[in-house]
Design a protein around this motif. Structure first.
Motif, mmCIF file in Angstrom:
data_model
loop_
_atom_site.group_PDB
_atom_site.id
_atom_site.type_symbol
_atom_site.label_atom_id
_atom_site.label_comp_id
_atom_site.label_asym_id
_atom_site.label_seq_id
_atom_site.Cartn_x
_atom_site.Cartn_y
_atom_site.Cartn_z
ATOM 1 N N LEU A 91 0.842 -1.201 0.000
ATOM 2 C CA LEU A 91 0.000 0.000 0.000
ATOM 3 C C LEU A 91 0.877 1.251 0.000
ATOM 4 O O LEU A 91 0.668 2.171 -0.801
ATOM 5 C CB LEU A 91 -0.895 -0.026 1.252
ATOM 6 N N PHE A 136 1.568 4.273 -3.270
ATOM 7 C CA PHE A 136 1.485 5.734 -3.222
ATOM 8 C C PHE A 136 2.861 6.370 -3.367
ATOM 9 O O PHE A 136 3.001 7.458 -3.917
ATOM 10 C CB PHE A 136 0.783 6.178 -1.945
ATOM 11 N N VAL A 196 3.691 6.769 -7.066
ATOM 12 C CA VAL A 196 3.037 7.927 -7.679
ATOM 13 C C VAL A 196 3.711 9.215 -7.215
ATOM 14 O O VAL A 196 4.012 10.111 -8.008
ATOM 15 C CB VAL A 196 1.534 7.941 -7.333
ATOM 16 N N TYR A 230 1.570 4.511 -13.056
ATOM 17 C CA TYR A 230 0.219 4.185 -12.592
ATOM 18 C C TYR A 230 -0.006 2.678 -12.645
ATOM 19 O O TYR A 230 -0.694 2.113 -11.805
ATOM 20 C CB TYR A 230 -0.839 4.903 -13.430
ATOM 21 N N THR A 236 -6.754 1.099 -22.781
ATOM 22 C CA THR A 236 -7.752 2.070 -23.220
ATOM 23 C C THR A 236 -8.135 1.979 -24.703
ATOM 24 O O THR A 236 -8.487 2.971 -25.316
ATOM 25 C CB THR A 236 -7.350 3.540 -22.900
ATOM 26 N N GLU A 237 -8.040 0.787 -25.269
ATOM 27 C CA GLU A 237 -8.627 0.577 -26.603
ATOM 28 C C GLU A 237 -10.096 0.181 -26.408
ATOM 29 O O GLU A 237 -10.509 -0.143 -25.289
ATOM 30 C CB GLU A 237 -7.899 -0.551 -27.340
ATOM 31 N N ALA A 238 -10.861 0.173 -27.507
ATOM 32 C CA ALA A 238 -12.305 -0.052 -27.388
ATOM 33 C C ALA A 238 -12.635 -1.366 -26.691
ATOM 34 O O ALA A 238 -13.415 -1.395 -25.732
ATOM 35 C CB ALA A 238 -12.938 -0.023 -28.774
ATOM 36 N N LEU A 251 -11.703 -1.389 -22.919
ATOM 37 C CA LEU A 251 -12.628 -0.624 -22.084
ATOM 38 C C LEU A 251 -13.943 -1.373 -21.919
ATOM 39 O O LEU A 251 -14.540 -1.390 -20.850
ATOM 40 C CB LEU A 251 -12.866 0.755 -22.689
#
Lengths: 491, 160
Positions: free
Chosen positions: A12, A16, A19, A107, A150-152, A155
């Motif tokens: 955990l 963070f 990032v 990320y 994040t392609e069709a 998603l």
């Protein structure tokens, strides 16, 4: 037992921290997140090795249960934790080279560690509400990771997974609310004690039904499997390896076993065994027709989860031992197979079996390790899958269900068939002219595949009595005897 | 400040200028008195995020980019989470258990006074930072980013 909170705390904090450091360095230093994530997963794996043969409870914030929150370690959670963190380590190692094709790596690693924290939390939590929270942490991180490209289609798969997972989570929350309204505590051991002392009324039956339905969705047992064949192929390869290898087992199977056997003291008659048989056959038949390599592997996961459910559903000592052994083995070879498909995709840019062929000549490590994994999962000696499937079949006959054994063998033949098909289309046969200049997959990807291929052989040794008594038997005893779990918490 | 054309009308902008500070201050109050009165880190964080969302709604994206750019909000968000985990971690070393309230063990405090919560106000502040930045980022990303798929592009071209 003082190390227990670190299993949640370290990943955990790592998530963070990754990032935070990446924003400070303006996303220019990719290596930071790679090194940090690999160090964390390796450290966690080494820590889990020392957890075998130990059991105990950790009280959080010095608030004694049932008022406070507690973490519980027993044989089953120790076994599951070791396999989760092992696969997580190989997946992060694989990600170093594989994830270079994506942007926003930091990320990815942050979400990965968040998912790991959630899974370790599920395995350690001794409290129903925290179980729900950790399931949600792991699930939400995995929804995001499935849609990472994040392609069709990615998603769409992520959305479908999120809707199905959301319904399952609602069921879990509703079931926890019903239990709380009846007993006024959320601690799992205390609820277990209360259930043992009360009548098994209609409300409790409904609660149990909600739990089984919800965890079946998470474990993708047929007929609750619809999200899996979309979600697992859409994710990046190391995430597919994690999802098929450990996530469905932790969020689905582990939680189901814990709730059914330890909390409700209910073994379900042969219900789980029938669900398992349906999963074995339908998953296997659907896998046979696939031409998308990762989709074939996804359907195969449904089929193999069926074996685990079948073994557990028998309720005998041998059956549960075989099921847990198959669970460990399946984590190893299914993760390896998904990494193989990722390695092929990394070099060829396709998952379609039609467009492959003869890859053994140019990618010997990928081809060799995938052959080992295919033979393991099909149940060929001397690999681990042979022993676990054999034990499941023996357990079926021993418990007086030769029909179950017959269907398990039939399912195994299907498994062999679709893996031979995969080998034939992808790795054997003639190499296409356009693929002659292709190189073997990069260094870290090869290393993590080789580690898992070696484990395909090494995990067979878990059946040696000394190792078995240290690793598998404590987990079996936890499942068979609900009182051992209660005794850990209620002194 | 109120001269640029983006955002809503002059009336809304003027009212927003008056009240945005008070909303933020009220959020801070809810956070700091979380251990004594109803509220706490989450509720206060939501109110603090609301003040930024109000600025974004009335003045447009540009002003919020100056005040609270998304790199800074990411930094604040992860700092909040790390602070929360850090306080819990310190409990292991100074209080004898994960999440143990080591400050209260050491200094005590009269109930119902401001300094009676030990580590709880610090955790509340950490949660507030996390929630404020997190909620604001969710709003920011949903209102400024859009995924345009290939099929949608071909569809709009066909419509033309």
């Amino acid at each position: 037992m003082n190390t227990l909170p670190y299993f949640v705390l370290i990943p955990l904090a790592g998530a963070f921290l990754i990032v935070f450091l990446n924003v400070l360095t303006k996303n220019k230093v990719r290596v930071i997140s790679e090194i940090l994530a690999n160090m964390i997963t390796l450290a966690l794996f080494i820590m889990t090795i020392f957890m075998f043969n130990k059991s105990g409870m950790y009280v959080i914030g010095k608030w004694v249960p049932p008022l406070g929150i507690n973490l519980v370690l027993d044989g089953l959670s120790a076994l599951m934790m070791s396999i989760v963190n092992l696969i997580a380590f190989t997946a992060t190692l694989f990600s170093i080279n594989y994830m270079r094709r994506y942007t926003a790596n930091n990320y990815y690693y942050a979400l990965f560690l968040l998912m790991l924290a959630g899974m370790n939390g599920v395995l350690l939590s001794g409290d129903f509400f925290n179980l729900f929270v950790f399931i949600e942490i792991a699930s939400i991180a995995s929804y995001a990771l499935v849609g990472f490209g994040t392609e069709a289609d990615e998603l769409e798969a992520s959305f479908k997974y999120m809707v199905m997972g959301g319904i399952a989570s609602t069921f879990i929350l509703l079931a926890i609310a019903l239990l709380y309204s009846q007993f006024g505590v959320l601690n799992m051991a205390y609820i277990s004690k209360a259930i043992a002392n009360s009548e098994f009324n209609i409300l409790l039956r409904f609660t149990l039904f909600l739990f089984i339905a919800a965890f079946s969705v998470k474990a993708a047992i047929i007929p609750f499997h619809a999200w899996l064949p979309d979600a697992h192929p859409a994710a990046p390869a190391p995430i597919s390896a994690m999802l098929s290898g450990v996530v469905i087992k932790t969020l689905g199977l582990y939680a189901m076993i814990r709730v059914m056997y330890n909390i409700f003291g209910f073994n379900g008659g042969n219900m789980l065994a029938y669900m398992g048989l349906i999963s074995i056959m339908v998953g296997g038949l659907l896998a046979l027709g696939q031409m998308d390599m990762k989709r074939l592997l996804a359907y195969s996961s449904i089929s193999q989860i069926g074996y685990i459910i079948l073994g557990i559903g028998l309720g005998t000592k041998l059956g549960i031992l075989a099921a847990l052994f198959h669970l460990v083995n399946h984590s190893v070879f299914k993760s390896l197979l998904f990494m193989n498909s990722g390695s092929v995709y990394h070099r060829l840019g396709t998952r379609n079996l039609d467009e492959m062929g003869g890859l053994n000549k140019v990618m010997p490590i990928t081809g060799g390790t995938s052959l080992i994994a295919s033979l393991s999962i099909s149940g060929m000696p001397p690999f681990n899958g042979f022993f676990s499937k054999l034990l499941i079949i023996i357990a079926c006959i021993q418990s007086g269900h030769p029909i179950f054994a017959f269907w398990a063998i039939a399912g195994s033949i299907f498994t062999l068939a679709y893996y031979m098909k995969m080998q034939r289309y992808a790795f054997f046969g003639a190499l296409k002219e356009s693929y002659k200049s292709i190189k073997e997959s990069p260094f870290f990807m090869s290393v993590s595949m080789i580690i898992l291929a070696i484990l395909c052989l090494v995990t067979s040794f878990l059946l040696i009595p000394q190792l078995r008594d240290a690793v598998l038997t404590p987990a079996v005893e936890v499942i068979l005897n609900a009182d051992t779990y209660k005794a850990l918490v209620i002194k | 400040m109120t001269n640029n054309k983006s955002g809503l009308s002059e009336i809304v902008k003027s009212v927003c200028c008056w009240i945005e500070g008070f909303i933020f201050l009220f959020g801070c109050y809810i956070v700091l008195f979380g251990h004594l009165t109803p509220g706490g880190g989450f509720a206060g964080g939501v109110i603090m995020a609301a003040s930024f969302i109000l600025i974004m709604l009335s003045f447009g994206k540009e002003r919020v980019d100056l005040l609270f750019p998304w790199t800074r909000s990411t930094l604040v968000e992860s700092f909040g989470a790390l602070l929360f985990i850090g306080v819990a971690w310190l409990g292991i070393y100074y209080g004898g258990g994960f999440f143990a309230n080591f400050l209260h063990q050491k200094f005590g405090g009269t109930p119902f006074t401001f300094l009676s919560g030990g580590t709880i106000p610090i955790s509340n502040v950490a949660i507030a930072l996390k929630v404020m930045a997190g909620l604001f980022l969710v709003f920011y990303v949903l209102s400024t980013h859009k995924v345009i798929l290939d099929e949608d592009i071909s569809k709009t071209e066909k419509d033309k």
